[in-house]
Write an enzyme that holds these catalytic residues in place. Structure first.
Site, PDB file in Angstrom:
ATOM      1  N   LYS A 190       0.823  -1.206   0.000  1.00 50.38           N
ATOM      2  CA  LYS A 190       0.000   0.000   0.000  1.00 50.38           C
ATOM      3  C   LYS A 190       0.866   1.269   0.000  1.00 50.38           C
ATOM      4  O   LYS A 190       1.851   1.358   0.732  1.00 50.38           O
ATOM      5  CB  LYS A 190      -0.915   0.019   1.240  1.00 50.38           C
ATOM      6  N   CYS A 384      34.549  -4.024  30.702  1.00 57.68           N
ATOM      7  CA  CYS A 384      34.232  -2.960  31.664  1.00 57.68           C
ATOM      8  C   CYS A 384      33.689  -3.569  32.960  1.00 57.68           C
ATOM      9  O   CYS A 384      34.450  -4.175  33.705  1.00 57.68           O
ATOM     10  CB  CYS A 384      33.309  -1.931  31.032  1.00 57.68           C
ATOM     11  N   HIS A 510      36.211  -0.362  26.151  1.00 53.08           N
ATOM     12  CA  HIS A 510      35.157  -0.958  25.312  1.00 53.08           C
ATOM     13  C   HIS A 510      35.676  -1.223  23.898  1.00 53.08           C
ATOM     14  O   HIS A 510      35.488  -0.387  23.004  1.00 53.08           O
ATOM     15  CB  HIS A 510      33.954  -0.014  25.242  1.00 53.08           C
ATOM     16  N   GLU A 512      34.521  -3.070  21.705  1.00 52.23           N
ATOM     17  CA  GLU A 512      33.417  -3.199  20.735  1.00 52.23           C
ATOM     18  C   GLU A 512      33.140  -1.891  19.991  1.00 52.23           C
ATOM     19  O   GLU A 512      32.514  -1.903  18.933  1.00 52.23           O
ATOM     20  CB  GLU A 512      32.152  -3.717  21.440  1.00 52.23           C
TER      21      GLU A 512
HETATM   22  N1  GLN Z   1      29.782   0.583  36.403  1.00 50.47           N
HETATM   23  C1  GLN Z   1      31.179   0.420  36.115  1.00 50.47           C
HETATM   24  C2  GLN Z   1      31.944   1.724  36.238  1.00 50.47           C
HETATM   25  O1  GLN Z   1      31.359   2.778  36.196  1.00 50.47           O
HETATM   26  C3  GLN Z   1      31.384  -0.191  34.754  1.00 50.47           C
HETATM   27  C4  GLN Z   1      30.949   0.701  33.631  1.00 50.47           C
HETATM   28  C5  GLN Z   1      30.749  -0.023  32.341  1.00 50.47           C
HETATM   29  O2  GLN Z   1      30.623  -1.245  32.304  1.00 50.47           O
HETATM   30  N2  GLN Z   1      30.639   0.714  31.251  1.00 50.47           N
HETATM   31  O3  GLN Z   1      33.131   1.709  36.365  1.00 50.47           O
END
Ligand code: GLN
Length: 538
Positions: A190, A384, A510, A512
């Site tokens: 549609k 982390c 991180h 990722e």
């Molecule tokens: N809460 C944890 C800190 O502030 C890990 C943070 C996270 O995993 N991004 O250090």
């Protein structure tokens, strides 16, 4: 500055149509033709940035090298384009208002009444051009968040209208992404919702140049003609965006539809070369023909919403392709994990990843998952908070500090093996105040981390307030957990690992956030490899 071309991408009919992916795919095609391209996202909410948003609200918070907490679409831009984005690539209504109100308090408006038009729209237009200042780009794509018709995004659309009017005719372009729903009873796609949405856009003074129509089925010529007629666009500017098997297919689907050619023609830009998509095609080929398969269990607390760990999921796609292996992810809610249900819940994985996070919910589940991976010699990767859990677990069960804890969980803990960073103790405001963005890390030779990276100096992105407490470092080292990566300026521990284990690595940063389709992150690549080896040995 005037030589820069601006492409705006708006959305209609429904949210979640994949504007970010279409924008990133178009940018990829233009980049592959040799143009210098970047993408920015304008979000219509009042938070200054998404850093203060719960992942359940808005998915993952993506962090850039310069420490901006941004929308997850920036992750797609980086993963597709292999470019680094920055604070300038994500602007919210909150930031626009904040800038204007700050100027008002400074008296910058000289007694004038401060209004949405022209003050907010002027600020938006200024921000459209933030990335145009250093002659770094030929084309800037701007994705306008939200759906046409939302009250919130109206000032953005008004700014687009003004901007187009002020610029030369061929310097701006609007692409509108809509949906062609399939009505089962009628057996057809549609077009009415698309017509309405284009009408609404025209009421805002914007005539789109190109329509990209999301659809579950092919859009035939008849239908394209109808849409073109009712929406005032050329028939070859009605582009089909059919549901794809993978987001990484979309650039090639858009190429087949000649989206890039239409864009260049309308912007009166040279067609330069055909897009060079060789490496992209190789990536796709390997994505579709894996020779092996592994199961990796991800333990986290926002697992019900896949977008909450978007970059982790995509990093596994990249690392899987590198290993010619299909990575099956099993998402496990850490809050529900107990010693009793642990084995069944984890589902005999080839590798275990403990995800990042904040607060105490689900922490015990993460800790027992680490213990299980360590004792059963299952490849383990902690990111982390996941690394912090690995440190707590090792402290309690190997180093012999029975009450080892993180001061995030128990501020009165007598043994805070994870403690708040000194600089964070003075912080009172929440937004944008964590340790954010890229920091250098020095890796010790002869460690697993060194083997993974193949070098000693690296830089990775961060988002945290707590850290390994260096007072305990000696005891950990003696007990077999070493700090293989350290920040050279502050001495903060960035990577921990243990030896007599096939793969056990925790990182405070991180990784990722830096994995891209064509440049998979080495830790994910080696972790998947370790999981593959583990699955063979079972
Ligand atoms: N809460 C944890 C800190 O502030 C890990 C943070 C996270 O995993 N991004 O250090």
């Amino acid at each position: 500055m005037s030589s820069v071309k601006y492409i705006f991408v708006t959305g209609g009919v429904s949210s979640s149509l994949g504007k970010g992916i279409v924008a990133a795919s178009l940018a990829k095609l233009l980049q592959a033709r040799g143009y210098r391209v970047t993408i920015q996202k304008f979000d219509p909410y009042l938070n200054i940035d998404p850093g203060t948003l719960n992942p359940y609200e808005h998915g993952e918070c993506y962090v850039t090298d310069d420490g901006a907490e941004t929308d997850l679409d920036l992750g797609h831009y980086e993963r597709f384009l292999d470019i680094s984005t920055s604070q300038k690539n994500n602007i919210t209504t909150g930031r626009i208002y904040n800038n204007v109100i700050t100027k008002e308090r400074q008296g910058a408006f000289l007694g004038k009444t401060v209004q949405v038009v022209p003050h907010i729209t002027d600020e938006i237009k200024k921000n459209f051009q933030l990335l145009a200042q250093n002659d770094e780009y030929d084309i800037i794509l701007t994705e306008i968040g939200g759906t046409v018709g939302d009250i919130e995004s109206f000032p953005f659309l008004e700014a687009v209208r003004q901007f187009r009017w002020e610029m030369a005719p061929h310097d701006t372009l609007v692409i509108h992404l809509t949906l062609l729903p399939f009505l089962k009873a009628a057996g057809e796609l549609k077009t009415k919702p698309t017509q309405h949405s284009v009408k609404m856009l025209s009421e805002a003074g914007i005539q789109p140049d190109i329509l990209v129509c999301r659809s579950e089925y092919p859009v035939n010529t008849e239908l394209r003609k109808k849409i073109a007629l009712f929406c005032n666009v050329n028939v070859n500017s009605v582009i089909e965006s059919i549901d794809a098997e993978s987001i990484y297919d979309v650039p090639l689907l858009m190429k087949k539809e000649k989206l890039d050619e239409r864009v260049l023609a309308k912007l009166k830009m040279a067609h330069k070369n055909e897009p060079d998509l060789e490496s992209w095609k190789i990536f796709l080929g390997r994505l579709k023909t894996p020779t092996r398969e592994v199961k990796i269990t991800v333990v986290g607390k926002y697992v019900e919403l896949p977008d909450a760990y978007k970059s982790i999921a995509e990093s596994f796609v990249h690392a899987g392709v590198e290993n010619e292996c299909k990575v099956r992810l099993k998402w496990v809610q850490s809050e529900h994990l107990t010693e009793e249900n642990l084995e069944a819940s984890l589902g005999s994985p080839d590798g275990i990843l403990v995800a990042p996070g904040f607060g105490s919910r689900g922490l015990d589940g993460k800790i027992i998952a680490v213990k299980y991976a360590r004792e059963n010699k299952i490849p383990f990767f902690g990111i982390c908070l996941g690394m912090q859990c690995a440190v707590i677990e090792y402290g309690r069960n190997v180093v012999g500090i029975k009450d080892a804890n993180s001061s995030e969980i128990d501020p009165q803990s007598p043994n805070p093996v994870i403690d708040m960073m000194e600089a964070q103790k003075r912080v009172t405001q929440k937004g944008g105040t964590m340790r954010l963005g890229a920091y250098p890390c020095e890796i010790t030779k002869g460690t697993r981390a060194y083997t993974i990276y193949g070098k000693s100096k690296i830089s990775e992105r961060h988002r945290h307030r707590f850290e390994f407490n260096n007072k305990y470092l000696d005891r950990y080292t003696k007990a077999g957990m070493i700090a293989s990566g350290i920040n050279p300026d502050s001495n903060l521990v960035e990577i921990v690992e243990i030896k007599d284990h096939p793969f056990f690595l925790g990182v405070q940063f991180h990784p990722e956030l830096k994995s891209t389709a064509l440049n998979p992150h080495p830790i994910f690549v080696k972790f998947v490899k370790a999981a593959m080896d583990n699955s063979l040995n079972k």
